[in-house]
Design a protein around this motif. Sequence first.
Motif, PDB file in Angstrom:
ATOM      1  N   ASP A  98      11.842   1.778  -8.003  1.00  0.00           N
ATOM      2  CA  ASP A  98      10.813   2.354  -8.860  1.00  0.00           C
ATOM      3  C   ASP A  98      10.792   3.871  -8.833  1.00  0.00           C
ATOM      4  O   ASP A  98      10.132   4.505  -9.656  1.00  0.00           O
ATOM      5  CB  ASP A  98       9.431   1.828  -8.453  1.00  0.00           C
ATOM      6  N   LEU A  99      11.512   4.459  -7.884  1.00  0.00           N
ATOM      7  CA  LEU A  99      11.514   5.917  -7.742  1.00  0.00           C
ATOM      8  C   LEU A  99      12.743   6.564  -8.378  1.00  0.00           C
ATOM      9  O   LEU A  99      12.768   7.774  -8.577  1.00  0.00           O
ATOM     10  CB  LEU A  99      11.459   6.299  -6.252  1.00  0.00           C
TER      11      LEU A  99
ATOM     12  N   LEU B  65       0.817  -1.211   0.000  1.00  0.00           N
ATOM     13  CA  LEU B  65       0.000   0.000   0.000  1.00  0.00           C
ATOM     14  C   LEU B  65       0.851   1.262   0.000  1.00  0.00           C
ATOM     15  O   LEU B  65       0.642   2.180  -0.792  1.00  0.00           O
ATOM     16  CB  LEU B  65      -0.932  -0.011   1.209  1.00  0.00           C
ATOM     17  N   GLY B  66       1.815   1.324   0.897  1.00  0.00           N
ATOM     18  CA  GLY B  66       2.594   2.549   1.056  1.00  0.00           C
ATOM     19  C   GLY B  66       3.349   2.961  -0.187  1.00  0.00           C
ATOM     20  O   GLY B  66       3.459   4.152  -0.490  1.00  0.00           O
ATOM     21  N   GLY B  67       3.864   1.984  -0.922  1.00  0.00           N
ATOM     22  CA  GLY B  67       4.607   2.299  -2.130  1.00  0.00           C
ATOM     23  C   GLY B  67       3.746   2.974  -3.173  1.00  0.00           C
ATOM     24  O   GLY B  67       4.187   3.899  -3.865  1.00  0.00           O
ATOM     25  N   ALA B  68       2.480   2.532  -3.288  1.00  0.00           N
ATOM     26  CA  ALA B  68       1.565   3.142  -4.255  1.00  0.00           C
ATOM     27  C   ALA B  68       1.202   4.563  -3.846  1.00  0.00           C
ATOM     28  O   ALA B  68       1.128   5.465  -4.690  1.00  0.00           O
ATOM     29  CB  ALA B  68       0.302   2.295  -4.385  1.00  0.00           C
ATOM     30  N   VAL B  69       0.974   4.773  -2.560  1.00  0.00           N
ATOM     31  CA  VAL B  69       0.649   6.117  -2.063  1.00  0.00           C
ATOM     32  C   VAL B  69       1.806   7.062  -2.342  1.00  0.00           C
ATOM     33  O   VAL B  69       1.612   8.180  -2.851  1.00  0.00           O
ATOM     34  CB  VAL B  69       0.331   6.075  -0.555  1.00  0.00           C
TER      35      VAL B  69
ATOM     36  N   LEU C  72       4.455  11.493  -5.366  1.00  0.00           N
ATOM     37  CA  LEU C  72       5.654  12.019  -6.020  1.00  0.00           C
ATOM     38  C   LEU C  72       5.392  12.365  -7.478  1.00  0.00           C
ATOM     39  O   LEU C  72       6.099  13.198  -8.055  1.00  0.00           O
ATOM     40  CB  LEU C  72       6.788  11.001  -5.927  1.00  0.00           C
ATOM     41  N   ALA C  73       4.369  11.744  -8.072  1.00  0.00           N
ATOM     42  CA  ALA C  73       3.995  12.070  -9.451  1.00  0.00           C
ATOM     43  C   ALA C  73       3.074  13.289  -9.513  1.00  0.00           C
ATOM     44  O   ALA C  73       2.670  13.705 -10.600  1.00  0.00           O
ATOM     45  CB  ALA C  73       3.311  10.867 -10.093  1.00  0.00           C
ATOM     46  N   GLY C  74       2.745  13.833  -8.352  1.00  0.00           N
ATOM     47  CA  GLY C  74       1.887  15.012  -8.303  1.00  0.00           C
ATOM     48  C   GLY C  74       0.403  14.706  -8.251  1.00  0.00           C
ATOM     49  O   GLY C  74      -0.419  15.626  -8.293  1.00  0.00           O
ATOM     50  N   HIS C  75       0.048  13.431  -8.120  1.00  0.00           N
ATOM     51  CA  HIS C  75      -1.361  13.033  -8.062  1.00  0.00           C
ATOM     52  C   HIS C  75      -1.787  12.903  -6.591  1.00  0.00           C
ATOM     53  O   HIS C  75      -1.994  11.801  -6.079  1.00  0.00           O
ATOM     54  CB  HIS C  75      -1.573  11.718  -8.807  1.00  0.00           C
ATOM     55  N   PHE C  76      -1.893  14.037  -5.931  1.00  0.00           N
ATOM     56  CA  PHE C  76      -2.088  14.034  -4.491  1.00  0.00           C
ATOM     57  C   PHE C  76      -3.455  13.500  -4.083  1.00  0.00           C
ATOM     58  O   PHE C  76      -3.577  12.793  -3.073  1.00  0.00           O
ATOM     59  CB  PHE C  76      -1.877  15.440  -3.934  1.00  0.00           C
TER      60      PHE C  76
END
Length: 256
Positions: free
Chosen positions: A207-208, A143-147, A152-156
Amino acid sequence: MPDPMRPRAALRTAVVWEVLQDALDRRVKATGRQALDVLDAGGGSGNFAVPLARLGHHVTVVDPSPNALFALERRAAEAGVAERVRGVQGDARGLFEVVERGGHDAVLCHGVLEYLDDPAEGLGNVVAALRPEGVLSLLAAGLGGAVLARALAGHFAEAHRALDDPNGRWGSGDPVPRRFTAEQLTGLVESAGLRVGAVHGVRVFTDLVPGVLVDTEPGAHDALLKLEAAAAELPAFHAVATQLHVLGEAGGTDGA
């Protein structure tokens, strides 16, 4: 044994491979058999099955996709391990229609629980395929990785939605049906009757990090591998990992 010709793939699987190979080595010592019987539930085209067969193990892959199984057969043949890899069409719910109950030294369940209507039922079936003192390798979306990735992609708003959603989904376009916390996965493993041997965060940083940096900066690939390995066991990083890996052990300490 990550593929040295696929460095990004190696980064994504290195932690899992290290834990899995250590567990299988312990099973080899405990059983006195060099070749173990391994079940890869949802193993697709053989990303893990073929390298395991190259180590000498006998691997059965159960997957619902005939196309994936065709690719598995071709991949195993190209690797010279066709006699040690068997692909059968099926899924976790009807697992014992195609494989033996209690007939495997190790079971892999990688990227499967996310897509099951009832993860507990599916995992229970997978665990029932183990021999006494067998080992489970469970890998699922965190879960945390997706959040973190959405933020970080700006999709808050999507990050917030994933945080609040009971299945960890960020919206209707999310391709992953559900995600898990480390506590949820370990709870599922324990409810299935196994002892949790280890929990690792997978793809905490990979992935980051921009791929161009890893591919072109001298020493970056190896340094990132070492960083992933160092962070994998730390609970603080489980909360931000793209995937979570749980090693489950049946019937005791597995000879350790």
